[in-house]
Design a protein around this motif. Structure first.
Motif, PDB file in Angstrom:
ATOM      1  N   ASP A 161     -14.187 -10.188  -0.723  1.00  0.00           N
ATOM      2  CA  ASP A 161     -14.062  -9.049   0.152  1.00  0.00           C
ATOM      3  C   ASP A 161     -15.048  -7.981   0.112  1.00  0.00           C
ATOM      4  O   ASP A 161     -15.174  -6.913   0.914  1.00  0.00           O
ATOM      5  N   ARG A 162     -15.800  -7.809  -1.217  1.00  0.00           N
ATOM      6  CA  ARG A 162     -16.375  -6.519  -1.537  1.00  0.00           C
ATOM      7  C   ARG A 162     -17.920  -6.311  -0.593  1.00  0.00           C
ATOM      8  O   ARG A 162     -18.103  -5.236  -0.477  1.00  0.00           O
ATOM      9  N   SER A 163     -18.275  -7.335   0.144  1.00  0.00           N
ATOM     10  CA  SER A 163     -19.412  -7.182   0.975  1.00  0.00           C
ATOM     11  C   SER A 163     -18.880  -6.881   2.466  1.00  0.00           C
ATOM     12  O   SER A 163     -19.597  -6.365   3.231  1.00  0.00           O
ATOM     13  N   THR A 164     -17.432  -6.809   2.866  1.00  0.00           N
ATOM     14  CA  THR A 164     -16.920  -6.426   3.918  1.00  0.00           C
ATOM     15  C   THR A 164     -16.697  -4.869   3.800  1.00  0.00           C
ATOM     16  O   THR A 164     -16.397  -4.231   2.703  1.00  0.00           O
ATOM     17  N   GLN A 165     -16.399  -4.171   4.994  1.00  0.00           N
ATOM     18  CA  GLN A 165     -15.922  -2.886   5.016  1.00  0.00           C
ATOM     19  C   GLN A 165     -14.405  -3.033   4.901  1.00  0.00           C
ATOM     20  O   GLN A 165     -13.552  -3.444   5.744  1.00  0.00           O
ATOM     21  N   TRP A 166     -14.091  -2.312   3.648  1.00  0.00           N
ATOM     22  CA  TRP A 166     -12.715  -2.559   3.358  1.00  0.00           C
ATOM     23  C   TRP A 166     -11.686  -1.498   4.151  1.00  0.00           C
ATOM     24  O   TRP A 166     -12.070  -0.475   4.519  1.00  0.00           O
ATOM     25  N   LYS A 167     -10.508  -1.897   4.585  1.00  0.00           N
ATOM     26  CA  LYS A 167      -9.644  -1.036   5.335  1.00  0.00           C
ATOM     27  C   LYS A 167      -8.180  -1.126   4.685  1.00  0.00           C
ATOM     28  O   LYS A 167      -7.813  -2.140   3.912  1.00  0.00           O
ATOM     29  N   PRO A 168      -7.469   0.173   4.660  1.00  0.00           N
ATOM     30  CA  PRO A 168      -6.321   0.082   4.002  1.00  0.00           C
ATOM     31  C   PRO A 168      -5.285  -1.005   4.520  1.00  0.00           C
ATOM     32  O   PRO A 168      -5.449  -1.439   5.740  1.00  0.00           O
ATOM     33  N   ARG A 169      -4.797  -1.708   3.647  1.00  0.00           N
ATOM     34  CA  ARG A 169      -3.602  -3.079   3.770  1.00  0.00           C
ATOM     35  C   ARG A 169      -2.221  -2.647   4.043  1.00  0.00           C
ATOM     36  O   ARG A 169      -1.994  -1.709   3.406  1.00  0.00           O
ATOM     37  N   SER A 170      -1.759  -3.431   4.993  1.00  0.00           N
ATOM     38  CA  SER A 170      -0.582  -3.294   4.885  1.00  0.00           C
ATOM     39  C   SER A 170       0.291  -3.761   3.769  1.00  0.00           C
ATOM     40  O   SER A 170       0.003  -4.589   3.181  1.00  0.00           O
ATOM     41  N   ASN A 171       1.549  -3.108   3.414  1.00  0.00           N
ATOM     42  CA  ASN A 171       2.263  -3.389   2.027  1.00  0.00           C
ATOM     43  C   ASN A 171       3.647  -3.849   2.467  1.00  0.00           C
ATOM     44  O   ASN A 171       4.562  -3.724   1.723  1.00  0.00           O
ATOM     45  N   HIS A 172       3.637  -4.429   3.911  1.00  0.00           N
ATOM     46  CA  HIS A 172       4.926  -4.671   4.384  1.00  0.00           C
ATOM     47  C   HIS A 172       5.620  -5.587   3.800  1.00  0.00           C
ATOM     48  O   HIS A 172       6.709  -5.754   3.238  1.00  0.00           O
ATOM     49  N   ASP A 173       4.949  -6.681   3.182  1.00  0.00           N
ATOM     50  CA  ASP A 173       5.586  -8.098   2.369  1.00  0.00           C
ATOM     51  C   ASP A 173       6.090  -7.217   1.164  1.00  0.00           C
ATOM     52  O   ASP A 173       7.204  -7.796   0.711  1.00  0.00           O
ATOM     53  N   HIS A 174       5.394  -6.549   0.365  1.00  0.00           N
ATOM     54  CA  HIS A 174       5.700  -6.004  -0.777  1.00  0.00           C
ATOM     55  C   HIS A 174       6.952  -5.175  -0.501  1.00  0.00           C
ATOM     56  O   HIS A 174       7.986  -5.201  -1.421  1.00  0.00           O
ATOM     57  N   ARG A 175       7.054  -4.258   0.479  1.00  0.00           N
ATOM     58  CA  ARG A 175       8.162  -3.459   0.789  1.00  0.00           C
ATOM     59  C   ARG A 175       9.505  -4.181   1.094  1.00  0.00           C
ATOM     60  O   ARG A 175      10.436  -3.949   0.604  1.00  0.00           O
ATOM     61  N   ARG A 176       9.300  -5.428   1.647  1.00  0.00           N
ATOM     62  CA  ARG A 176      10.462  -6.251   2.012  1.00  0.00           C
ATOM     63  C   ARG A 176      10.976  -7.036   0.694  1.00  0.00           C
ATOM     64  O   ARG A 176      12.189  -6.964   0.520  1.00  0.00           O
ATOM     65  N   ILE A 177      10.146  -7.362   0.132  1.00  0.00           N
ATOM     66  CA  ILE A 177      10.315  -7.907  -1.391  1.00  0.00           C
ATOM     67  C   ILE A 177      11.209  -7.050  -2.183  1.00  0.00           C
ATOM     68  O   ILE A 177      12.278  -7.244  -2.802  1.00  0.00           O
ATOM     69  N   PHE A 178      10.635  -5.600  -2.206  1.00  0.00           N
ATOM     70  CA  PHE A 178      11.417  -4.901  -3.029  1.00  0.00           C
ATOM     71  C   PHE A 178      12.595  -4.271  -2.603  1.00  0.00           C
ATOM     72  O   PHE A 178      13.754  -4.170  -3.379  1.00  0.00           O
ATOM     73  N   GLU A 179      12.623  -4.171  -1.158  1.00  0.00           N
ATOM     74  CA  GLU A 179      14.078  -3.745  -0.538  1.00  0.00           C
ATOM     75  C   GLU A 179      15.149  -4.768  -0.708  1.00  0.00           C
ATOM     76  O   GLU A 179      16.336  -4.671  -1.075  1.00  0.00           O
ATOM     77  N   ALA A 180      14.639  -6.043  -0.865  1.00  0.00           N
ATOM     78  CA  ALA A 180      15.673  -7.124  -0.947  1.00  0.00           C
ATOM     79  C   ALA A 180      16.217  -7.228  -2.510  1.00  0.00           C
ATOM     80  O   ALA A 180      17.253  -7.515  -2.891  1.00  0.00           O
ATOM     81  N   LEU A 181      15.303  -6.950  -3.351  1.00  0.00           N
ATOM     82  CA  LEU A 181      15.795  -6.441  -4.869  1.00  0.00           C
ATOM     83  C   LEU A 181      16.410  -5.589  -5.032  1.00  0.00           C
ATOM     84  O   LEU A 181      17.584  -5.641  -5.764  1.00  0.00           O
ATOM     85  N   CYS A 182      16.321  -4.439  -4.470  1.00  0.00           N
ATOM     86  CA  CYS A 182      17.304  -3.358  -4.401  1.00  0.00           C
ATOM     87  C   CYS A 182      18.578  -3.450  -3.835  1.00  0.00           C
ATOM     88  O   CYS A 182      19.527  -2.995  -4.425  1.00  0.00           O
ATOM     89  N   ASP A 183      18.751  -4.522  -2.866  1.00  0.00           N
ATOM     90  CA  ASP A 183      20.127  -4.941  -2.642  1.00  0.00           C
ATOM     91  C   ASP A 183      20.589  -6.062  -3.376  1.00  0.00           C
ATOM     92  O   ASP A 183      21.950  -6.599  -3.199  1.00  0.00           O
TER      93      ASP A 183
END
Length: 206
Positions: A161-183
């Motif tokens: 990916d370093r040759s492409t123009q990087w754009k901020p990525r969604s952390n949606h999957d990580h957030r859902r995993i974290f919330e499931a653990l919180c519960d």
């Protein structure tokens, strides 16, 4: 907390350069170069190289010294498959909501991913999130194996990916995993983690 030795500091710095693609696959590592750069002894630099070899980031060859380990063609998919198996296994060992200290560390990595400003910061945060999930299993050997796989995975991602123009990525999957653990829903978190890693595996499939 123990103060890192010179060898540990050098090893960490060189590991960051290897993962970040500054030191390319196959690049030779010359002791005298790093002795001068870090103002360290030959013994400390050699110890740093051995530590990197233990992390499978460099390899030593007779009469040729140390060099950065090559990335195998098609190896990224295999790494993703191994990650999916081992990380889900580790998460399922938790049994319930991790303790507050572990949850705090996981959330810290999650937030770092959301605040990442470039590819390298993202990869560091992403790797930290997955590593800390594994550490919550309380199984240090398994967590160490997962951390090694995540370093290899980061190397592939940065090279790709370093040759492409990087754009901020969604952390949606990580957030859902974290919330499931919180519960305390470990099985749900494990299923989300499996789908998350395998989604990346499908993207990298040749």
């Amino acid at each position: 907390m123990a103060i890192p030795t010179v060898a540990e500091k050098v090893a960490d710095e060189l590991a960051a350069r290897i993962v970040g693609g500054v030191l390319l696959p196959g690049a030779p590592l010359r002791q005298e170069v790093f002795v001068q750069e870090f103002g360290a002894s030959h013994a400390a630099i050699r110890e740093a190289f051995l530590r990197l070899e233990g992390r499978r980031l460099v390899v030593s060859e007779a009469r040729r010294g140390f060099r950065v380990v090559e990335l195998e063609l098609g190896g990224e998919r295999e790494v993703m498959m191994m990650r999916a198996a081992l990380e889900v296994l580790a998460l399922r060992q938790i049994g319930g909501r991790p303790g507050p200290k572990r949850m705090s560390k996981i959330e810290e990595a999650l937030n770092a991913g959301e605040e990442a400003r470039d590819l390298i910061e993202w990869e560091i945060a992403n790797r930290s999130f997955h590593d800390r999930l594994a550490e919550a299993s309380g199984l240090p050997r398994l967590a160490t194996s997962i951390a090694e796989l995540n370093i290899i995975s980061s190397r592939y991602a940065v090279m790709r990916d370093r040759s492409t123009q990087w754009k901020p990525r969604s952390n949606h999957d990580h957030r859902r995993i974290f919330e499931a653990l919180c519960d305390g829903h470990v099985e749900q978190a494990a299923s989300l983690l499996d789908n998350h890693i395998r989604a990346v595996e499908r993207v990298t499939r040749i």
